[in-house]
Write an enzyme that holds these catalytic residues in place. Structure first.
Site, PDB file in Angstrom:
ATOM      1  N   ASP A  85       0.958  -1.481   0.020  1.00  0.00           N
ATOM      2  CA  ASP A  85       0.114  -0.123   0.061  1.00  0.00           C
ATOM      3  C   ASP A  85       0.948   1.161   0.042  1.00  0.00           C
ATOM      4  OD1 ASP A  85       0.747  -1.023   2.945  1.00  0.00           O
ATOM      5  OD2 ASP A  85      -0.436   1.485   3.854  1.00  0.00           O
ATOM      6  N   GLU A 185       0.508  -1.657   5.734  1.00  0.00           N
ATOM      7  CA  GLU A 185       1.143  -0.660   6.061  1.00  0.00           C
ATOM      8  C   GLU A 185       0.825   0.434   6.702  1.00  0.00           C
ATOM      9  OE1 GLU A 185       5.289   0.928   7.469  1.00  0.00           O
ATOM     10  OE2 GLU A 185       4.243   1.176   6.095  1.00  0.00           O
TER      11      GLU A 185
END
Length: 420
Positions: A85, A185
């Protein structure tokens, strides 16, 4: 790795074009389904390499195995991990990467703007001193309207390239290697659904660091604080002596925080901070969210007590109002775990030196998936990926740094096998 044709940059240029921005307000896992678009591509690329043990689970985690090539039975299983991400701070949709070949040391002007009235994005050497180490190298940036996504798609690409190298060079001796690619994350939930037993690794490394040659074995410890304020609401036309506006209470709390200390913009090195990240509400109710950071747990508690006391002082002026103060643990300083397993750091430093680099240990004013993985039973420091100016439109990475990161990952596998 002489005569090896690196694949990391080609992979990186593919990956950054896929929008994988995570969403801190989402309650789903992963927080955005589009993260799986990259995860599915990684699965296919691993299958194309000949990896047979590869899985994308329902939560968006990719697990894969590179089988051991050593005859030794006691080589630990090592995991390499990066996150797919990108930050919610700047859009990651429509990324147009640009390679500035053989960069000459001048400021880098990015060509695109959101609209003609916007100022152009310029990556100034004065603002990015690490660029001075890159003269003559090939610098990759976005085009000016998005982040690049080097955080952490550079790490993803480097791990994938290292996997490709090891699979095409079976003469390199190494133990069993596990790959892990995580979602979310950037919103603090990167390890929330990791299955440590299924992962089955003894030690790990996130590839999510900044400058060439660095190894980060210490992070912030981190908590989140959510304050829900209940004011006293009434019709504003008849409010004299009755109304206690929740938004004003929140504003008074924010105004009470010091302007010259205790904030991200006024601290560095080992200093922690109290940082407001969200405010919403109306005159009846308001919610304030903070992140609290320090390198020690005692420092965290000290800052949380300070914030609670500031809130109490503000509420003393609003006798009809009240507030809930809720602390949620986010992650802890991984150094507490890593100090108990010195080999995991020592072997990585040796791997960096074997790549011809000066190995440097650093503390990071932030956290990685490795922070939580360490406390979940997988000691996991952070190796450089070459990413710089992350979470911004001026993000950049160099081709040569990415290739060195690939070499270091391969060296880590070698060192663990040799020292087993």
């Amino acid at each position: 790795m002489e005569n090896y044709t690196f694949t990391a940059v080609d992979r990186f240029l593919r990956y950054v074009r896929i929008d994988t921005q995570s969403d801190p307000q989402s309650t789903t896992n992963p927080s955005t389904e589009k993260q799986k678009d990259l995860s599915r591509l990684l699965v296919q690329e691993l299958l194309d390499m000949g990896v047979t043990d590869v899985e994308l689970d329902e939560w968006g985690y990719v697990y894969a195995t590179i089988p051991a090539t050593t005859d030794k039975a006691n080589v630990p299983t090592i995991c390499f991990c990066s996150h797919v991400d990108t930050s919610p701070d700047v859009t990651g949709a429509g990324v147009k990467p640009i390679i500035h070949e053989r960069w000459n040391g001048a400021d880098i002007s990015l060509p695109d703007r959101t609209n003609p009235a916007d100022p152009a994005q310029v990556i100034r050497v004065a603002d990015h001193p690490d660029l001075l180490d890159q003269i003559g190298n090939d610098i990759i940036t976005a085009s000016g309207t998005t982040l690049l996504g080097a955080d952490n798609k550079a790490g993803v690409a480097e791990i994938m390239d290292a996997a490709h190298y090891l699979l095409t060079h079976p003469g390199v001796k190494h133990g069993r290697i596990r790959l892990l690619f995580t979602p979310d994350e950037e919103v603090g939930r990167g390890t929330e659904k990791v299955d440590i037993q299924k992962l089955g690794a003894d030690f790990g490394y996130t590839i999510d660091g900044e400058s060439l040659g660095t190894l980060e074995d210490e992070t912030f410890s981190a908590d989140a604080v959510r304050i829900q304020i209940q004011g006293v609401s009434t019709h504003p036309g008849f409010a004299k002596g009755k109304l206690e506006n929740a938004l004003k209470i929140a504003a008074d709390l924010l105004a009470s925080l010091p302007k010259e200390a205790l904030s991200p913009e006024t601290t560095d090195e080992k200093d922690g901070f109290v940082h407001p990240t969200r405010l919403e509400g109306n005159q009846d109710q308001a919610v304030l969210e903070f992140i609290i950071r320090d390198f020690t747990e005692a420092g965290l508690h000290e800052k949380e007590t300070y914030l609670q006391n500031q809130l109490n002082d503000v509420l003393a002026g609003y006798p009809g109002s009240k507030a809930d103060f809720v602390v949620k643990q986010q992650y802890r300083n991984m150094k507490e775990v890593l100090d108990q397993h010195p080999a995991v750091v020592d072997n990585a430093l040796e791997a960096i030196r074997r790549a011809g680099l000066s190995a440097r240990r650093r503390s990071i004013r932030g956290g990685t998936d490795g922070s939580r993985l360490s406390f979940m039973g997988l000691p996991c420091p952070n190796i450089f990926a070459g990413e710089h100016a992350f979470h911004s439109r001026q993000e950049w990475v160099s081709v040569q740094d990415m290739q060195k990161a690939v070499e270091v990952i391969v060296n880590v596998a070698r060192v663990w096998e040799e020292r087993a």
